[in-house]
Design a protein around this motif. Structure first.
Motif, PDB file in Angstrom:
ATOM      1  N   ASN A  25      -5.721  -7.958 -12.111  1.00 23.92           N
ATOM      2  CA  ASN A  25      -4.762  -7.948 -10.997  1.00 23.92           C
ATOM      3  C   ASN A  25      -4.205  -6.542 -10.766  1.00 23.92           C
ATOM      4  O   ASN A  25      -4.120  -6.080  -9.626  1.00 23.92           O
ATOM      5  CB  ASN A  25      -3.630  -8.930 -11.267  1.00 23.92           C
ATOM      6  N   ARG A  29      -4.704  -4.483  -7.369  1.00 25.48           N
ATOM      7  CA  ARG A  29      -3.571  -3.983  -6.564  1.00 25.48           C
ATOM      8  C   ARG A  29      -3.634  -2.469  -6.428  1.00 25.48           C
ATOM      9  O   ARG A  29      -3.212  -1.919  -5.420  1.00 25.48           O
ATOM     10  CB  ARG A  29      -2.231  -4.400  -7.180  1.00 25.48           C
ATOM     11  N   TRP A 135       4.852  -7.080 -10.449  1.00 22.57           N
ATOM     12  CA  TRP A 135       3.944  -8.124 -10.937  1.00 22.57           C
ATOM     13  C   TRP A 135       4.125  -8.408 -12.423  1.00 22.57           C
ATOM     14  O   TRP A 135       3.782  -9.468 -12.897  1.00 22.57           O
ATOM     15  CB  TRP A 135       2.485  -7.749 -10.660  1.00 22.57           C
TER      16      TRP A 135
ATOM     17  N   LEU B  47       6.292  -8.422  -2.269  1.00 26.40           N
ATOM     18  CA  LEU B  47       5.850  -8.015  -3.606  1.00 26.40           C
ATOM     19  C   LEU B  47       6.181  -9.073  -4.651  1.00 26.40           C
ATOM     20  O   LEU B  47       5.367  -9.383  -5.520  1.00 26.40           O
ATOM     21  CB  LEU B  47       6.513  -6.691  -3.990  1.00 26.40           C
ATOM     22  N   SER B  50       3.975 -12.399  -4.217  1.00 30.75           N
ATOM     23  CA  SER B  50       2.518 -12.347  -4.198  1.00 30.75           C
ATOM     24  C   SER B  50       1.941 -12.801  -5.548  1.00 30.75           C
ATOM     25  O   SER B  50       2.302 -12.280  -6.597  1.00 30.75           O
ATOM     26  CB  SER B  50       2.085 -10.918  -3.893  1.00 30.75           C
ATOM     27  N   ALA B  51       1.039 -13.799  -5.488  1.00 34.04           N
ATOM     28  CA  ALA B  51       0.442 -14.329  -6.725  1.00 34.04           C
ATOM     29  C   ALA B  51      -0.582 -13.341  -7.267  1.00 34.04           C
ATOM     30  O   ALA B  51      -1.229 -12.645  -6.490  1.00 34.04           O
ATOM     31  CB  ALA B  51      -0.232 -15.654  -6.421  1.00 34.04           C
ATOM     32  N   PRO B  52      -0.728 -13.292  -8.605  1.00 39.47           N
ATOM     33  CA  PRO B  52      -1.753 -12.410  -9.161  1.00 39.47           C
ATOM     34  C   PRO B  52      -3.156 -12.846  -8.750  1.00 39.47           C
ATOM     35  O   PRO B  52      -3.406 -14.031  -8.560  1.00 39.47           O
ATOM     36  CB  PRO B  52      -1.572 -12.530 -10.670  1.00 39.47           C
ATOM     37  N   VAL B  53      -4.041 -11.887  -8.615  1.00 36.01           N
ATOM     38  CA  VAL B  53      -5.428 -12.180  -8.216  1.00 36.01           C
ATOM     39  C   VAL B  53      -6.299 -12.200  -9.478  1.00 36.01           C
ATOM     40  O   VAL B  53      -6.122 -11.369 -10.358  1.00 36.01           O
ATOM     41  CB  VAL B  53      -5.921 -11.084  -7.245  1.00 36.01           C
TER      42      VAL B  53
END
Ligand code: ZN
Lengths: 189, 178
Positions: A25, A29, A135, B47, B50-53
């Motif tokens: 992730n 990003r 995140w 930000l 937003s879900a992790p990919v």
């Protein structure tokens, strides 16, 4: 989290299995492209495997891995001077494991695309700091440790990045409303 | 309207109570700062939400196979390095053996003077060659008739072309059998 101090290929794969999602992730990003993110995260784990003797077990393993990934991506971005991401990558995007409902999928994709455009406006270091804050909820100290920056440098980067993101967002919204207005205007011959 | 320092304060993490109050008063009056504040909030929301990919399935397997390949390549490289080291060591040993046997027969001063003499001789020869080359280039064009030049140059061009062609033929033959 597995506590491993000495490592061979077999038990390192366990570390990869446990940490590949957050690492991927971060790379995604940072780089904005699934295939680049895959390469960068594979390379991150390889670097971590080769340098595992340098890992301090008192620190979080994930933070250490994120630090390697961030540095790798910053180097990549500097190398390529990648400033724009093509919109056609939109279709190739790999969605999170828990696939959402179709309606929310559309909005998630749109927001992801908006985010990707916004993040490209930031310098690589600032981008890494913002990603780590939003995140991974890392503190200023942890971000500083990861990016080898002082706390004041982290604060100033986050400040600069937030300001830039807000301005970029305003510009982006302005452009899209102008586009809509242009579409609704009668065609003059 | 002056937006300073309010534009900065919008993105500041730690504001004092007084600064916060001043900012709120300014925001009530100023549409531009209000819009910037809204944009800041919206980007923060984007930000945070937003879900992790995740990567495509099978990441760990792909990594394991890549790591195995890289380890094999590294081992090969190490073997090559070891071979080069051993070869250089052998070469150094032979050279030192040769030198030690040579110096046992000759005195160092004699060897040094010999080296200096040879070097000077080489320089002298080089200078002579350069001078004769210059002489040929400046004098000959006026002595040799025009037609002769054409014949010589055409000959040279032909042989150059023949030489390049044969090299190209040879290398393409090698490629066919490779
Ligand atoms: Zn204002």
């Amino acid at each position: 989290m597995t506590q491993i101090t000495t490592v061979d290929l077999n038990n390192f794969t366990q570390i990869v299995e446990e940490n590949h999602r957050p690492v991927y992730n971060l790379c995604y990003r940072m780089l904005g492209d699934p295939s680049d993110a895959e390469d960068a995260s594979q390379e991150t784990f390889w670097k971590a495997y080769r340098n595992f003797h340098r890992y301090d077990p008192t620190r979080s393993l994930l933070t250490w891995l994120l630090s390697i990934a961030a540095h790798h991506c910053i180097d990549e971005l500097r190398k390529r001077k990648m400033k724009t991401f093509s919109i056609d990558l939109f279709a190739d995007e790999v969605l999170p494991d828990q696939a959402p409902l179709p309606e929310s999928m559309v909005s998630t994709n749109l927001e992801n695309e908006q985010l990707r455009c916004l993040l490209t406006k930031l310098q690589p270091d600032d981008r890494a700091a913002i990603i780590m804050r939003y995140w991974y909820s890392l503190s200023d100290e942890e971000i500083g440790e990861c990016l080898h920056l002082s706390i004041s440098a982290v604060k100033s980067r986050l400040f600069r990045a937030r300001k830039l993101l807000a301005s970029a967002w305003q510009r982006q919204q302005g452009e899209s409303t102008a586009d809509i207005r242009r579409q609704h205007e009668p065609q003059s011959i | 309207m002056n937006h300073n320092p309010f534009e900065e304060w919008l993105f500041e993490d730690q504001l004092t109570l007084e600064e916060r109050t001043q900012l709120n008063v300014h925001l009530k009056e100023c549409a531009s700062c209000r819009a910037l504040s809204a944009a800041g909030l919206e980007t923060s929301r984007l930000l945070s939400n937003s879900a992790p990919v995740s990567p495509a399935a099978g990441f760990t397997d792909r990594w394991a196979s890549l790591a195995t390949d890289k380890e094999a390549a590294e081992q090969k490289k190490q073997v090559r390095l070891l071979f080069i080291l051993l070869a250089s060591f052998a070469l150094l040993s032979i050279t030192s053996l040769f030198l030690s046997s040579y110096f046992s027969d000759h005195s160092i001063m004699a060897v040094l003077s010999n080296v200096i003499f040879n070097a000077l001789h080489l320089i002298e020869r080089t200078i002579i060659i350069i001078q004769s080359y210059r002489f040929v280039l400046t004098v000959l064009p006026f002595r040799i008739p025009y037609l002769m030049w054409v014949v010589v140059m055409a000959n040279a061009a032909f042989w150059m072309a023949f030489w390049s062609l044969s090299i190209w033929k040879f290398s393409s033959l090698k490629r066919v059998f490779a």
